[in-house]
Enzyme design. Structure first.
Site, PDB file in Angstrom:
ATOM      1  CE  LYS A   1     125.639  99.889  26.217  1.00  0.00           C
ATOM      2  NZ  LYS A   1     124.314 100.400  26.448  1.00  0.00           N
ATOM      3  CG  ASP A   2     125.804  90.734  24.631  1.00  0.00           C
ATOM      4  OD1 ASP A   2     124.829  90.729  25.408  1.00  0.00           O
ATOM      5  OD2 ASP A   2     125.682  90.676  23.395  1.00  0.00           O
TER       6      ASP A   2
END
Length: 478
Positions: free
Chosen positions: A119-120
């Site tokens: 998700k980063d």
């Protein structure tokens, strides 16, 4: 590039990327998509291959994103990408490298960012988008989101760098690992409010959508989204499918496949977008855990959402989802971008019966034949065995969600290479790793103190009015 909702909103408007960036759900309850997908040519892939090797991930990202965000100055967009994808944030100058795992299988390393999850890759860029857009408009944004494990911490840590954003993040009580909880709940800052809800991720997501459905409340609090209902999340993820293809394929026409652990259908939807653009992808392998709503659809044509009681709590908790928000975007394409059918199916039938059934329709044949989707399910026993085997045979330690991806990918190994998209680092799932290999995963130095911080949470029942009251009380927007 203009944008429309899957249910028709925007067809008579001139909505650009920055217009929908701060919106989240469209006013009609649909999800924003481009009017048409931009195309990728063999020349593009050849140029990006050289650019990736010579300049790096951020440069390729800027070129790809420019095709979706043509209302942002190209130089400014490049600067945003440079700030998002730094060696300091991702631990290496080689962002999202791909390595060979075993014969026929490769692993895209997407979890080296600030919170150890794929998700980063999108959240760091989304923070840059928000920062620029809010400054230009001299306004603030209230993020109301839901997490099944990794979205929350990735969003909160990214948005803490944006002064004009406050985050209210809903998470399901008792459904995440201790490490996942502490990454979120350990943040002591009034700009981050962790709201804990009894039930499942789907219950949290329903509350978020209910808040968005109140147009007056949404406007007053300037509510936006960081979940994958936000198109910027989807398009940011398109980039690593293209760079992964570049690292594995040898010639511009070479096909590869991707195996993607999937719960909310956002990550694999980004692969679908890349394929629609013309990236040579043969198959999109959707890997689910015991919550196999998506696998069931791809195998039978029946999409049936589950209740909280039916949604299993598993050892790959970020995929414990039974209402896949982004499935509507794929269905929109599957129907030939039929607004009326999509609105009826997702705005009426799914809300009433909880089921979408195309098993008797010619559309079911198009799912694989025209769009390349296949699917499979992995169980707890599968992922524990896969973690143990990969660690023993390859010397690589993978997390339970990635293990779901490897498990299902192995069933489809054929002529073309398959790239499994890594979901998170093993440090987040110590209990399952211990069960698989008999030892705890190594804790990277940057996470040494995560488990020591006090929790900062606000309880909330499954009641939208109670949630609105929490937002009213703690909002920094006055």
């Amino acid at each position: 590039m203009r944008y429309i909702s899957t249910r028709g909103y925007g067809a008579d408007r001139d909505l650009g990327f920055t217009d929908i960036l701060l919106e989240g759900l469209a006013p009609d309850g649909g999800l924003y998509v481009p009017e048409t997908y931009p195309t990728i040519t063999a020349d593009d892939l050849t140029r990006w291959r050289s650019l990736l090797a010579e300049t790096g991930y951020a440069a390729v990202a800027a070129e790809i994103l420019a095709r979706f965000a043509d209302d942002i100055d190209p130089a400014e967009l490049r600067a945003m990408c440079d700030r998002a994808y730094t060696a300091e944030k991702f631990g290496t100058t080689t962002v999202a490298p791909v390595t060979k795992l075993e014969d026929g299988l490769f692993l895209a390393h997407l979890s080296e960012g600030p919170t150890a999850a794929f998700k980063d890759m999108a959240m760091q860029l989304l923070a840059q988008f928000f920062d620029a857009a809010l400054a230009k408009r001299d306004t603030r944004l209230t993020i109301v989101g839901a997490t099944s494990g990794d979205t929350g911490s990735a969003a909160e840590h990214a948005m803490l760098t944006v002064d004009r954003v406050q985050v209210f993040m809903l998470s399901p009580e008792g459904r995440m690992t201790p490490f996942q909880r502490q990454q979120m709940y350990g943040i002591d800052d009034p700009r981050v409010v962790n709201v804990v809800v009894p039930g499942s991720f789907d219950d949290c997501q329903d509350l978020v959508k209910a808040v968005n459905a109140d147009a007056a409340f949404k406007s007053r609090h300037r509510i936006g989204a960081v979940n994958s209902i936000n198109w910027a999340r989807i398009v940011a993820q398109v980039v690593y499918y293209i760079t992964s293809w570049i690292q594995v394929a040898e010639d511009p026409g070479d096909e590869i496949s991707f195996a993607v652990p999937s719960g909310n259908f956002g990550n694999i939807l980004s692969a679908h977008v890349a394929r629609m653009m013309g990236l040579p992808i043969r198959r999109l392998i959707c890997a689910t855990n015991e919550n196999n709503v998506l696998a069931e659809f791809f195998e039978t044509g029946v999409y049936r959402i589950r209740s909280s009681q039916e949604t299993h709590a598993t050892s790959s908790p970020s995929m414990d989802i039974s209402k896949a928000s982004n499935f509507e975007r794929f269905f929109f394409d599957l129907t030939g971008r039929d607004v009326a059918t999509t609105a009826r199916m997702f705005g009426e039938e799914l809300a009433t019966s909880g089921v979408i059934d195309i098993s008797g329709s010619p559309l079911i044949g198009e799912v694989s034949a025209s769009y390349g989707f296949v699917a499979g399910t992995s169980t707890h026993a599968d992922r524990v065995a896969t973690i143990a085997e990969v660690h023993r045979d390859q010397g690589v330690l993978i997390d339970p969600h990635t293990a779901d991806g490897v498990t299902v990918a192995r069933r489809f190994v054929g002529e073309e290479p398959i790239v499994v998209t890594e979901t998170a680092l093993p440090v987040k799932f110590a209990a399952t790793i211990r069960e698989a290999i008999g030892a705890d995963p190594e804790i990277p130095p940057r996470f040494a103190g995560v488990m020591d911080s006090a929790e900062h949470i606000v309880p909330c029942h499954k009641d939208v009015e109670e949630l609105k009251g929490i937002i009213e009380e703690r909002s920094l927007i006055r």
